[in-house]
Enzyme design. Structure first.
Site, PDB file in Angstrom:
ATOM      1  N   LYS A 125       0.839  -1.204   0.000  1.00 32.05           N
ATOM      2  CA  LYS A 125       0.000   0.000   0.000  1.00 32.05           C
ATOM      3  C   LYS A 125       0.872   1.250   0.000  1.00 32.05           C
ATOM      4  O   LYS A 125       0.695   2.160  -0.815  1.00 32.05           O
ATOM      5  CB  LYS A 125      -0.919   0.010   1.211  1.00 32.05           C
ATOM      6  CG  LYS A 125      -1.668   1.328   1.394  1.00 32.05           C
ATOM      7  CD  LYS A 125      -2.362   1.416   2.740  1.00 32.05           C
ATOM      8  CE  LYS A 125      -2.887   2.814   2.996  1.00 32.05           C
ATOM      9  NZ  LYS A 125      -3.565   2.952   4.295  1.00 32.05           N
ATOM     10  N   ASP A 143      -6.159  -0.218  -0.074  1.00 31.35           N
ATOM     11  CA  ASP A 143      -6.318  -0.260   1.378  1.00 31.35           C
ATOM     12  C   ASP A 143      -7.636  -0.964   1.689  1.00 31.35           C
ATOM     13  O   ASP A 143      -8.235  -1.592   0.805  1.00 31.35           O
ATOM     14  CB  ASP A 143      -6.269   1.151   1.968  1.00 31.35           C
ATOM     15  CG  ASP A 143      -7.506   1.968   1.601  1.00 31.35           C
ATOM     16  OD1 ASP A 143      -8.283   1.538   0.723  1.00 31.35           O
ATOM     17  OD2 ASP A 143      -7.705   3.044   2.198  1.00 31.35           O
TER      18      ASP A 143
END
Length: 217
Positions: A125, A143
């Site tokens: 991420k 996410d």
């Protein structure tokens, strides 16, 4: 679904304009510094945007580069980013990441996904956010919001964010890669919430399978 995603993206572009954008996106409009994108993303993990915004600001008053960050004592960084979640661990992570950037990359944040992932403390991420927001390179940051909404829509059927990223790389048109995270995070924070999403007000409900939704408003 390939046609639907075009419509969904267009609707989300219009809808999300009324809400405040994610903190990392907001910061990159002010500066395209990959290092600040990296550090703010580390601070933002499991932390509300308002806290991340203020914590980042306090920290950057003290240091804005890997070199100057390493001059700061650990407890100074801890105090600057408090009350971010796991602030003590994050302070140590920031120091370790800065040390690696200085010793292995000459003080410059690498602009390659594989190189970023070699740095302890940087996950997929964070690495994708640095690539997209710091360098403007193609990447898909996934996410919990992106993972949840992509599955709710029925666009992917995956078990975790990593699987979602790889599946999206196969099916999501590259023109949407960078903005996909911004749109879904903003939408997820305000409309398509984890528990009891606002389905009755949702502008893309006609495209949604509501996968996994047990209760909605």
């Amino acid at each position: 679904m390939a046609t639907d995603i075009d419509k969904i993206i267009q609707i989300l572009r219009e809808t999300t304009q009324k809400w405040r954008e994610p903190i990392v996106t907001e910061m990159t409009r002010q500066t395209h510094d990959p290092f600040k994108v990296l550090v703010s993303t580390i601070i933002s993990l499991r932390t509300k945007d308002e806290v991340t915004r203020e914590a980042s600001h306090r920290l950057y008053i003290l240091a804005e580069t890997p070199e100057t960050m390493l001059v700061l004592p650990t407890d100074t960084i801890e105090k600057a980013i408090y009350p971010a979640g796991f602030y003590r661990n994050k302070a140590r992570t920031i120091i370790a990441v800065c040390r690696t950037i200085m010793t292995k990359y000459g003080g410059k944040v690498p602009d390659d996904l594989d190189e970023l992932l070699k740095i302890k403390g940087i996950g997929r991420k964070t690495a994708n956010l640095v690539l997209t927001k710091g360098f403007g390179k193609p990447g898909i940051c996934v996410d919990t919001h992106v993972h949840r909404i992509s599955n709710r829509l029925g666009y992917v059927v995956t078990k975790n964010p990593v699987e979602t990223e790889f599946e999206l790389r196969k099916i999501l048109p590259e023109q949407y890669w960078i903005e996909y995270n911004d749109l879904l995070v903003t939408f997820g924070q305000n409309m398509c919430k984890p528990v009891s999403p606002h389905c009755s007000e949702c502008p893309i409900h006609n495209f949604c399978n509501r996968t996994g939704v047990k209760q909605h408003r």
